[in-house]
Design an enzyme around this catalytic site. Structure first.
Site, mmCIF file in Angstrom:
data_model
loop_
_atom_site.group_PDB
_atom_site.id
_atom_site.type_symbol
_atom_site.label_atom_id
_atom_site.label_comp_id
_atom_site.label_asym_id
_atom_site.label_seq_id
_atom_site.Cartn_x
_atom_site.Cartn_y
_atom_site.Cartn_z
ATOM 1 N N SER A 1 37.916 35.716 42.734
ATOM 2 C CA SER A 1 37.292 34.692 43.578
ATOM 3 C C SER A 1 35.913 35.140 44.029
ATOM 4 O O SER A 1 35.345 36.079 43.456
ATOM 5 C CB SER A 1 38.186 34.389 44.781
ATOM 6 N N ASN A 2 35.335 34.490 45.024
ATOM 7 C CA ASN A 2 34.018 34.874 45.544
ATOM 8 C C ASN A 2 33.953 34.600 47.045
ATOM 9 O O ASN A 2 34.923 34.145 47.636
ATOM 10 C CB ASN A 2 32.918 34.123 44.782
#
Ligand code: CTP
Length: 415
Positions: free
Chosen positions: A219-220
């Site tokens: 993810s980020n």
């Protein structure tokens, strides 16, 4: 169409109007609030009414319920919905108007009281607050009232009037509530433009979660804050908005024009966005979509000893924005975001062309910049060489700037 709408060149659609909470406090001018509720409704607003105990001496809930077809609230606690109701309402309304605002209610608001439904809702809201005072000249000119008004103005409240004229006491002087039509006109002015009325708006926001195994994800740092602000602002500006939102702790505000679809992965985001897409949608891609996903999500937790743990095989995700762009018709508008760490404008222009965008909003991001709350600085670049910079400013203000740019490019293309 209503006279106000015609005058301002605005279009209001049924059941998509701004939500206005009308607070009525104890003053002989309370009977005029009935006319205010009617005019607000005629102008396209959805009106909810809250009466203080003082107001109940002058008008009845039934009068307002007959006009608005919505229950009137009076107490914080009790059978009319209780504590949750005032918090819900505080978050859902686009504007709160108190008309008439008595000296007593101004004092309670200035002091931060929450001892009835109206003051509790106002304390919990972030919506603009408009106050139309009505009282005797002596009360209006009393330094206590002057101080209270100054404190409320310092916190952002807008005071409408009062005007001069005949007062309930039979005397004449300052303290008379402005006429309903004048108050209502100022309310619609404060609600801002309705330039997205009748438009379908599709916003993607947040990060995506790409599962590696049942416990791990790729993810980020995105929180979806920018996209949520844009979606909410577009709904307030009259748009019929679909927000396709990746995993985030942030909760979008409720608004009749805003529909939220929660997704986790890039593939789910694309599927949900395609389902909500119309040929003439305004598509605004703010999502930080994971460009890659683990090639195959493991059904069981990947063990440290597994040789595959040190080397992750990745598969490329679709470009959600670019894919949506290929499905838009002539009347559609494709707006991208470009989060860059260097050469911001050059990279953004490259993405504008590559993805077929009509407009791209570029901003510089870093570990402490561009994510979550806080100020951000953006540059809007369109496909015919237009450039406009904005900020640093809060994401709420940037959202309005982005929509102004979208409206400008839309007009440019249709005219
Ligand atoms: N975007 C998208 N789907 C992707 C990647 C990006 O919809 N798989 C959209 C974003 O929502 C944004 C724009 O494309 O509006 C640019 O996103 P960004 O991450 O800055 O660009 P990328 O295309 O991923 O390019 P790079 O990672 O090489 O910078």
């Amino acid at each position: 169409m209503d006279f106000l709408a015609v005058e301002r060149g605005l279009v209001y659609l049924a059941n998509m109007g701004p939500r206005v909470l009308l607070g009525v406090s104890g003053s002989i001018a309370a009977y005029k609030a009935v006319e205010i509720a009617r005019l607000l409704q005629k102008g396209g607003a959805e009106v909810e009414v809250c009466l203080t105990r003082g107001a109940l001496a002058f008008v009845t809930p039934l009068t307002f319920e007959a006009i608005t077809r919505a229950p009137v609230r009076t107490e914080v606690l009790g059978t009319d919905g209780g504590e949750i109701a005032h918090v819900e309402q505080a978050h859902a309304v686009d504007l709160i108007l108190v008309a008439p605002a008595s000296a007593n209610v101004l004092a309670r608001l200035a002091a931060g009281f929450a001892d009835d439904a109206l003051t509790a809702t106002i304390l919990a809201t972030r919506a603009p607050l408009l106050l139309a005072p009505a009282m005797e000249t002596g009360m209006w000119e009393n330094p206590a009232t002057t101080d209270n008004v100054a404190r409320l103005v310092a916190r952002g409240a807008q005071i409408l009037g009062p005007g001069e004229g005949a007062l309930a006491s039979g005397r004449s002087g300052r303290g008379r509530m402005l006429e309903p039509a004048e108050i209502v006109e100022q309310v619609f002015g404060a609600l801002g433009p309705r330039d997205f009325a009748g438009r379908e708006v599709l916003v993607t926001a947040g990060p995506t979660w790409e599962p590696l195994d049942p416990v791990r994800i790729l993810s980020n740092r995105s929180t979806g804050a920018m996209g949520i602000e844009i979606a909410a602002a577009a709904a307030r500006r009259g748009g019929q908005v679909n927000l396709v939102l990746g995993p985030t702790h942030l909760v979008p505000p409720s608004h009749p024009g805003l529909k939220v679809v929660r997704v986790e992965t890039a593939l789910q985001m694309l599927a949900a966005a395609e389902a909500a897409l119309r040929k003439n949608s305004v598509v605004i891609g703010t999502a930080a979509v994971s460009d890659f996903r683990p090639a195959a999500a493991r059904p069981q937790k990947l063990k440290r000893s597994d040789p595959a743990a040190a080397q992750l095989a990745l598969a490329e995700n679709p470009d959600v924005l670019a894919t949506l762009g290929t499905k838009l018709g002539e009347g559609g508008l494709l707006v991208g975001f470009a989060a860059e760490t260097e050469d911001v404008e050059a990279h953004a222009l490259g993405k504008l062309k590559k993805k077929g965008c009509h407009l791209i909003i570029a901003n510089q991001v870093g570990s402490a910049q561009g994510f979550g709350p806080g100020e951000t600085k953006v540059v809007a670049l369109d496909d015919v060489g237009g450039r406009a910079a904005f900020g640093p400013a809060s994401k709420t203000k940037v959202a309005q700037f982005v929509l102004d740019q979208v409206a400008r490019v839309g007009k440019q293309r249709s005219g």
